[in-house]
Each structure stands twice: as structure tokens, then as C-alpha cells.
Design a protein around this motif. Structure first.
Motif, PDB file in Angstrom:
ATOM      1  N   VAL A 322      -1.154   5.010  -4.325  1.00 33.86           N
ATOM      2  CA  VAL A 322      -0.124   4.061  -4.351  1.00 33.86           C
ATOM      3  C   VAL A 322       1.064   4.209  -3.539  1.00 33.86           C
ATOM      4  CG1 VAL A 322       1.185   2.714  -6.052  1.00 33.86           C
ATOM      5  CG2 VAL A 322      -0.867   3.524  -6.826  1.00 33.86           C
ATOM      6  N   LEU A 323       1.449   3.282  -2.933  1.00 31.02           N
ATOM      7  CA  LEU A 323       2.614   3.246  -1.874  1.00 31.02           C
ATOM      8  C   LEU A 323       4.089   2.929  -2.893  1.00 31.02           C
ATOM      9  CD1 LEU A 323       1.310   1.616   1.372  1.00 31.02           C
ATOM     10  CD2 LEU A 323       0.942   4.105   0.502  1.00 31.02           C
ATOM     11  N   GLN A 324       4.988   3.143  -2.246  1.00 30.94           N
ATOM     12  CA  GLN A 324       6.282   2.733  -2.796  1.00 30.94           C
ATOM     13  C   GLN A 324       6.170   0.825  -3.215  1.00 30.94           C
ATOM     14  OE1 GLN A 324       9.252   4.249  -0.136  1.00 30.94           O
ATOM     15  NE2 GLN A 324       9.653   5.979  -1.723  1.00 30.94           N
ATOM     16  N   CYS A 325       5.554   0.305  -2.094  1.00 29.26           N
ATOM     17  CA  CYS A 325       5.701  -0.984  -2.399  1.00 29.26           C
ATOM     18  C   CYS A 325       4.754  -1.628  -3.295  1.00 29.26           C
ATOM     19  CB  CYS A 325       5.362  -1.515  -0.955  1.00 29.26           C
ATOM     20  SG  CYS A 325       3.801  -1.308  -0.337  1.00 29.26           S
ATOM     21  N   GLY A 326       3.912  -0.524  -3.971  1.00 24.37           N
ATOM     22  CA  GLY A 326       2.975  -1.072  -4.731  1.00 24.37           C
ATOM     23  C   GLY A 326       1.382  -1.489  -4.588  1.00 24.37           C
ATOM     24  N   HIS A 327       1.240  -1.301  -3.029  1.00 22.34           N
ATOM     25  CA  HIS A 327       0.018  -1.505  -2.672  1.00 22.34           C
ATOM     26  C   HIS A 327      -0.857  -0.203  -2.552  1.00 22.34           C
ATOM     27  CE1 HIS A 327       1.732  -5.107  -0.653  1.00 22.34           C
ATOM     28  NE2 HIS A 327       0.896  -5.504  -1.471  1.00 22.34           N
ATOM     29  N   SER A 328      -2.046  -0.342  -2.628  1.00 24.72           N
ATOM     30  CA  SER A 328      -3.094   0.651  -2.834  1.00 24.72           C
ATOM     31  C   SER A 328      -3.894   0.950  -1.542  1.00 24.72           C
ATOM     32  CB  SER A 328      -3.802   0.773  -4.245  1.00 24.72           C
ATOM     33  OG  SER A 328      -2.739   1.064  -5.160  1.00 24.72           O
ATOM     34  N   PHE A 329      -4.154   2.095  -1.269  1.00 27.62           N
ATOM     35  CA  PHE A 329      -5.065   2.463   0.029  1.00 27.62           C
ATOM     36  C   PHE A 329      -5.940   3.620  -0.252  1.00 27.62           C
ATOM     37  CE2 PHE A 329      -1.591   0.044   1.767  1.00 27.62           C
ATOM     38  CZ  PHE A 329      -2.239  -0.964   2.315  1.00 27.62           C
ATOM     39  N   GLY A 330      -7.154   3.668   0.446  1.00 26.36           N
ATOM     40  CA  GLY A 330      -7.827   4.941   0.302  1.00 26.36           C
ATOM     41  C   GLY A 330      -8.655   4.919   1.799  1.00 26.36           C
ATOM     42  N   LEU A 334      -6.151   4.601   4.265  1.00 27.99           N
ATOM     43  CA  LEU A 334      -4.996   5.195   4.070  1.00 27.99           C
ATOM     44  C   LEU A 334      -4.643   6.250   5.078  1.00 27.99           C
ATOM     45  CD1 LEU A 334      -3.160   6.353   1.719  1.00 27.99           C
ATOM     46  CD2 LEU A 334      -5.004   8.052   1.254  1.00 27.99           C
ATOM     47  N   LYS A 335      -5.368   6.795   6.015  1.00 27.63           N
ATOM     48  CA  LYS A 335      -5.072   7.837   6.996  1.00 27.63           C
ATOM     49  C   LYS A 335      -4.137   6.930   7.920  1.00 27.63           C
ATOM     50  CE  LYS A 335      -8.710  10.980   6.471  1.00 27.63           C
ATOM     51  NZ  LYS A 335      -9.832  11.514   6.967  1.00 27.63           N
ATOM     52  N   LYS A 336      -4.628   5.608   8.308  1.00 28.31           N
ATOM     53  CA  LYS A 336      -4.096   4.955   9.193  1.00 28.31           C
ATOM     54  C   LYS A 336      -2.560   4.587   8.744  1.00 28.31           C
ATOM     55  CE  LYS A 336      -4.916   0.500  11.849  1.00 28.31           C
ATOM     56  NZ  LYS A 336      -5.633  -0.730  12.006  1.00 28.31           N
ATOM     57  N   VAL A 337      -2.387   4.281   7.505  1.00 23.19           N
ATOM     58  CA  VAL A 337      -1.261   3.725   6.997  1.00 23.19           C
ATOM     59  C   VAL A 337      -0.230   4.978   7.070  1.00 23.19           C
ATOM     60  CG1 VAL A 337       0.027   3.240   4.885  1.00 23.19           C
ATOM     61  CG2 VAL A 337      -2.048   1.915   5.450  1.00 23.19           C
ATOM     62  N   ILE A 338      -0.796   6.161   6.675  1.00 21.34           N
ATOM     63  CA  ILE A 338       0.156   7.280   6.862  1.00 21.34           C
ATOM     64  C   ILE A 338       0.393   7.431   8.231  1.00 21.34           C
ATOM     65  CG2 ILE A 338       0.377   9.835   6.408  1.00 21.34           C
ATOM     66  CD1 ILE A 338      -1.526   9.416   4.116  1.00 21.34           C
ATOM     67  N   GLU A 339      -0.266   7.425   9.254  1.00 22.08           N
ATOM     68  CA  GLU A 339      -0.047   7.605  10.796  1.00 22.08           C
ATOM     69  C   GLU A 339       0.923   6.448  11.082  1.00 22.08           C
ATOM     70  OE1 GLU A 339      -3.786   7.438  12.789  1.00 22.08           O
ATOM     71  OE2 GLU A 339      -4.409   9.378  11.932  1.00 22.08           O
ATOM     72  N   MET A 340       0.962   5.335  10.672  1.00 26.55           N
ATOM     73  CA  MET A 340       1.775   4.479  11.114  1.00 26.55           C
ATOM     74  C   MET A 340       3.091   4.269  10.460  1.00 26.55           C
ATOM     75  SD  MET A 340      -0.774   1.042  11.238  1.00 26.55           S
ATOM     76  CE  MET A 340       0.221   0.020  11.447  1.00 26.55           C
ATOM     77  N   ALA A 341       3.208   5.089   9.255  1.00 24.85           N
ATOM     78  CA  ALA A 341       4.389   4.963   8.046  1.00 24.85           C
ATOM     79  C   ALA A 341       4.791   3.550   7.834  1.00 24.85           C
ATOM     80  CB  ALA A 341       5.434   5.803   9.000  1.00 24.85           C
ATOM     81  N   ASP A 351       6.899   6.535   2.942  1.00 22.56           N
ATOM     82  CA  ASP A 351       7.056   7.912   2.958  1.00 22.56           C
ATOM     83  C   ASP A 351       6.072   8.837   2.480  1.00 22.56           C
ATOM     84  OD1 ASP A 351       8.380  10.379   3.015  1.00 22.56           O
ATOM     85  OD2 ASP A 351       9.725   9.884   1.447  1.00 22.56           O
ATOM     86  N   PRO A 352       5.174   9.595   3.132  1.00 25.92           N
ATOM     87  CA  PRO A 352       4.016  10.182   2.831  1.00 25.92           C
ATOM     88  C   PRO A 352       4.226  11.073   1.370  1.00 25.92           C
ATOM     89  CG  PRO A 352       4.339  10.327   5.262  1.00 25.92           C
ATOM     90  CD  PRO A 352       5.407   9.630   4.775  1.00 25.92           C
ATOM     91  N   SER A 353       5.515  11.562   1.280  1.00 26.10           N
ATOM     92  CA  SER A 353       5.853  12.211   0.103  1.00 26.10           C
ATOM     93  C   SER A 353       5.938  11.604  -0.848  1.00 26.10           C
ATOM     94  CB  SER A 353       7.364  13.193   0.584  1.00 26.10           C
ATOM     95  OG  SER A 353       8.201  12.130   0.668  1.00 26.10           O
ATOM     96  N   SER A 354       6.044  10.405  -1.074  1.00 30.85           N
ATOM     97  CA  SER A 354       6.141   9.435  -2.189  1.00 30.85           C
ATOM     98  C   SER A 354       4.900   8.772  -2.712  1.00 30.85           C
ATOM     99  CB  SER A 354       7.084   8.380  -1.914  1.00 30.85           C
ATOM    100  OG  SER A 354       6.690   7.304  -0.807  1.00 30.85           O
ATOM    101  N   LEU A 355       3.814   9.268  -1.945  1.00 31.14           N
ATOM    102  CA  LEU A 355       2.513   8.601  -2.377  1.00 31.14           C
ATOM    103  C   LEU A 355       2.235   9.501  -3.824  1.00 31.14           C
ATOM    104  CD1 LEU A 355       0.320   8.528   1.007  1.00 31.14           C
ATOM    105  CD2 LEU A 355       2.041   6.825  -0.072  1.00 31.14           C
TER     106      LEU A 355
END
Length: 499
Positions: A322-330, A334-341, A351-355
Motif C-alpha cells: 500500500v502507498l501513502q495515497c491508498g493505492h495498492s500495487f504488486g 510495484l517495481k515500476k512505481v518504485i522506480e518512478m517514485a 516514498d519507498p520507505s513508507s510502503l
């Protein structure tokens, strides 16, 4: 009646001669035209194809013929190549020429889309009707000739020509080409904004739209065009390029080209796909006609499996975060979202540390996956038991075989009559055919290439290489003696050829 001035169309305009497939090296403008066509379809949901002068004259003749044929009446006529006119049936003039002209343009556009996806330009030809059509065969593609005027009553619609009050629609085929004498079609872009797509309308300009079948065989890489008709004072020609009924719609070319495929895009017979799409459209239209208090019961959400799967890899979200905005990925997304931040849904910063793990979503995905695996295992075990019954049963010696019941499924009280899967993939068979089987396949030897549902097989003729979909009753095993004779004759034929 003069046509009111319209704003210029924001779509890319591509000449048919620039995107038409040809032998030899690609012309200088071919790559630019293919790129412009694909970019317009992706960004605007449509494109404009300009016809050469000779083809534009044919389309102009067909539009004028439609106005003269209907004589001011709002009506429509559906033309299919190869269909004989019934007694007393009349048809507008120039339909055969217009069908060939628009069919050539639709196939050229489909080839250009395939080239943009790094596929062979002819990769989809096997899913279309043969050109020219065999004798006594009716085309799957269709040409709708329609004429409407502003006296059309509110709420009244024509097939393929909805009124101003009707809801947006999509087509079931690969691509759709629309020619009209006046503008009047609005298209919805990916951002949900409607715009006038045929602002510069004329016989030499064809509006190109993409349908459900193309989106399925491209694993969603080609979006589905959504459009509606707003001007009810026009004559129009609507050509729909449709797959033939025996085709199998699958994404194997897309997978071979290196694209990612979601699990929701499974191989499906074209006839079943078209029927399902028609049933879905009928359900939507029936729902829209119901009173407003019943509309809350209508569910148009995506399937549970698609919600619980990674849109890129198709794997279940057993590692959902779950991200800070409430949306979930896997998974890969999920890797693409972390790369794009950045969240791909709301565009919020990540923020990868907030997942943190989405335990509820993981649990649901795991349960659905286990149920899916159990069902697949059960179906595989059932097919194996059917195969064992086939191997231990002497089919030719049985009399009254239709009355013999085999309890193949111990979990189900329903017994199967006869054997529905007497053949395996790779086995050689003889096509016996029935009254619906094309004559060119009857009596030919073929090989099983795919096992479908309800006792249907996809077979490939050995002599011509063409494929067709037949039920097990229309097939017969090639005797072992005939196979041994052919095996002995092949070396002799080779030696005779060398002499």
C-alpha cells in the motif's frame, strides 16, 4: 442543405498509399505514416485515412447511391459480399465496389498497426476472410449503408447509427472505417473528452476506429475506440473488418514480439468472442432502457481476477503493498512505481520507505489463486481420465455408442455420454465434415493443433496449411495401415524425384 462550418479535426491524416503494404524496402514515408497512425489511435482514439482519387470516386458514388436509394427515408442496409439477394430484395448501387475499396483500406490499416507493434504486417491475415472469397462463401466483414435526417424521432435508432440521445458504442471487429457526406461522429479520447472526429468529412476521408477483437489479439496494446453519432442529417458507409467464425483469437504473436500479456487475454474462438461481445452490448442497452431505480443493480466493474492481478505480468498480487495515497500495487507494476517514485493512478509522490504490506489484499489473492489452481488441476485430471477411457475403448466395434455412459467425473453426478475428446494434439485425422464444413476441407488429412471446449478441435490441413475449427464428430482417425503406407511411399517419391 449547406453543412455548417466545423472545427478542423485534431486527428492525424495518413494517406492510404503511404501505409499500404508493398514488396521491397520500405518507402521513405512509410515509417512516418505508420508512426503517425499509431500515435493518433493511442492519443485520440481514432485517425483519418485519405483515399486516392480513384477510390474516393467509388465512395462518392456509393454515398450518392445511398441517398437516392432511401429517397429521404431514414433507413439502413447491411451488405455482405457473397450473399445472394432474396426474391424482391433491392440493394443500393456500387456496394460491391465500395466493399472492395473499404476492405482494402481496412486491411492496410491493420497491417500498419501490426508493423507498429513489431509484428509481421500479415500476422492477422489468417484471422480474416480469404481474398478473394471462395465460391458460395459469405464474408464475415460487413458494410452498413445508412441514411438519417433531422426529422428522426427522439430515441429512435438505426443499427450502427445511434441517435443523439443514445449512449456511446464500440465495435466488435478489428477496425472500422466510416465515410460520410457530412460530419457527425464524436470520439472519446483516453482522457474522457469527446471531440468531433470527422470535422473535415468527405468521400476521400475515412475515419478509422479500432474494435474489441483488435484489442484482444494485441493484449490491450490497441485501445478500443468509443464513439457516438451527433449529426442525424447524413448518408454514411460503415465498414467493419471482422474475423471469420473459425478463427482463434490469441496473443501468441504479441508474446513472441516481447510484449507482456495479462492472463485475462486467453485464446478464444472468434465466434464465441463475437457472441459474448454482442451479449454484453445487449445487456448494456437493455439496462439503459430500464427505470432509473433499477440501475443500481447493474454491475459493470472488471472481473475479480483482473482486480487481483498485476496488470503487467498477470501474476496474482500475493506481494501487494500500500502507498501513502491508498493505492495498492504488486509484482512488476510495484517495481515500476518504485522506480518512478510516483503512483501511476493518482500521480502522487511515492516514498519507498513508507510502503507497508496490504495483508487483506494478499489474503484474498492467495485464496483466489488456490481456487484457480484447484480448478485447473481438476480439469487436467478430467482430461486425463477421458483420454484413458478413449485408449481402452474400441470405438469402431461399439454399437449404439451414443447410449453408453461413462462416469468420468466422480465429483459430479452428471455422466458424460460417449467420448468428447477422442483425439490429442499432434494426431493426424481425416476431415469427414458435415453440412456446415467448407467443401475445401472435406476428405482432407489434417493434424490436431489445439483442443477447445465442448469437444471442438482446431485442425490444420496438411495440403494447404489452412486451419479450421471442427467438432470431434466431423473428424476420423487415420488408420495405422494408411500411415505406414504413406511412410513407405515417401522415400520412393524422393528417389523418383531425384531420378
Amino acid at each position: 442543405m449547406a453543412c455548417p462550418p466545423c472545427p478542423p479535426s485534431p486527428l492525424a491524416r495518413v494517406r492510404l498509399d503511404d501505409v499500404a503494404p508493398h514488396d521491397g524496402a520500405a518507402a521513405p514515408g512509410y515509417a512516418r505514416a505508420v508512426g503517425a497512425l499509431a500515435a493518433s489511435l493511442a492519443r485520440r482514439g481514432a485517425a483519418v485515412v485519405e483515399l486516392p482519387a480513384a477510390d474516393a470516386a467509388v465512395v462518392r458514388c456509393a454515398l450518392e447511391s445511398a441517398r437516392a436509394f432511401f429517397r429521404g427515408r431514414h433507413a439502413a442496409y447491411l451488405y455482405r459480399a457473397g450473399r445472394n439477394l432474396e426474391d424482391g430484395e433491392l440493394s443500393p448501387a456500387c456496394m460491391a465496389d465500395a466493399f472492395r475499396c473499404l476492405g482494402k483500406a481496412a486491411r492496410a490499416a491493420l497491417c500498419a498497426i501490426a508493423r507498429h507493434l513489431r509484428l509481421r504486417t500479415d500476422v492477422f491475415n489468417q484471422l480474416l476472410d480469404d481474398t478473394p472469397l471462395p465460391v458460395n462463401e459469405v464474408s464475415s466483414s460487413e458494410l452498413l449503408v445508412a441514411y438519417t435526417h433531422e426529422q428522426l424521432q427522439s430515441g429512435q435508432t438505426l443499427m450502427g447509427c445511434p441517435s443523439r440521445s443514445s449512449m456511446p458504442q464500440v465495435d466488435r471487429g478489428f477496425v472500422t472505417l466510416v465515410a460520410s457526406d457530412y460530419p457527425g461522429i464524436e470520439v472519446c479520447d483516453p482522457n474522457g473528452h469527446w471531440y468531433l472526429a470527422d470535422g473535415v468529412s468527405g468521400p476521400n476521408n475515412l475515419l478509422l476506429l479500432t474494435g474489441r477483437a483488435l484489442s484482444h489479439v494485441t493484449a490491450g496494446l490497441c485501445p478500443i475506440s468509443q464513439y457516438r453519432v451527433t449529426n442525424e442529417n447524413r448518408a454514411s458507409l460503415t465498414f467493419r473488418l471482422v474475423p471469420h467464425a473459425n478463427a482463434i483469437l490469441d496473443c501468441s504473436p504479441i508474446l513472441a514480439a516481447g510484449h507482456c500479456i495479462r492472463q485475462v487475454y486467453q485464446p478464444i474462438p472468434a465466434s464465441q468472442f463475437m457472441d459474448d461481445s454482442y451479449a454484453e452490448e445487449h445487456a448494456v442497452s437493455s439496462h439503459l432502457e430500464e427505470p432509473s431505480e433499477s440501475q443500481g443493480n447493474f454491475v459493470s466493474d472488471p472481473s475479480l481476477r483482473s482486480v487481483l492481478s498485476d496488470p503487467l505480468s498477470g501474476a496474482f498480487l500475493e506481494d501487494a503493498m500500500v502507498l501513502q495515497c491508498g493505492h495498492s500495487f504488486g509484482g512488476v507494476m510495484l517495481k515500476k512505481v518504485i522506480e518512478m517514485a510516483r503512483c501511476t493512478i493518482c500521480n502522487g509522490e511515492v516514498d519507498p520507505s513508507s510502503l507497508f504490506p496490504n495483508l487483506a489484499l494478499r489474503a484474498v489473492a492467495t485464496v483466489v489463486k488456490m481456487e484457480d489452481d484447484r480448478r485447473l488441476f481438476h480439469n487436467a485430471a478430467l482430461r486425463k481420465r477421458r483420454k484413458d477411457v478413449t485408449e481402452h475403448t474400441d470405438v469402431p466395434k461399439r454399437t449404439g455408442s451414443s447410449k453408453v455412459e461413462f462416469a468420468l467425473d466422480a465429483e459430479s453426478p452428471v455422466a458424460f455420454k460417449g467420448v468428447q475428446y477422442p483425439f490429442v494434439v499432434g494426431e493426424r485425422v481425416l476431415i469427414m465434415g458435415n453440412k456446415r464444413t467448407p467443401e475445401k476441407f472435406v476428405g482432407k488429412e489434417a493434424v490436431i493443433t489445439l483442443q477447445c471446449l465442448n469437444g471442438w478441435y482446431l485442425v490444420k490441413a496438411l495440403d494447404s496449411g489452412e486451419s479450421t475449427r471442427l467438432q470431434y464428430r466431423s473428424l476420423k482417425k487415420v488408420p495405422e495401415l494408411q500411415l505406414q503406407t504413406q511412410a513407405r511411399l515417401q522415400p520412393l517419391a524422393f528417389l523418383g524425384g531425384r531420378q
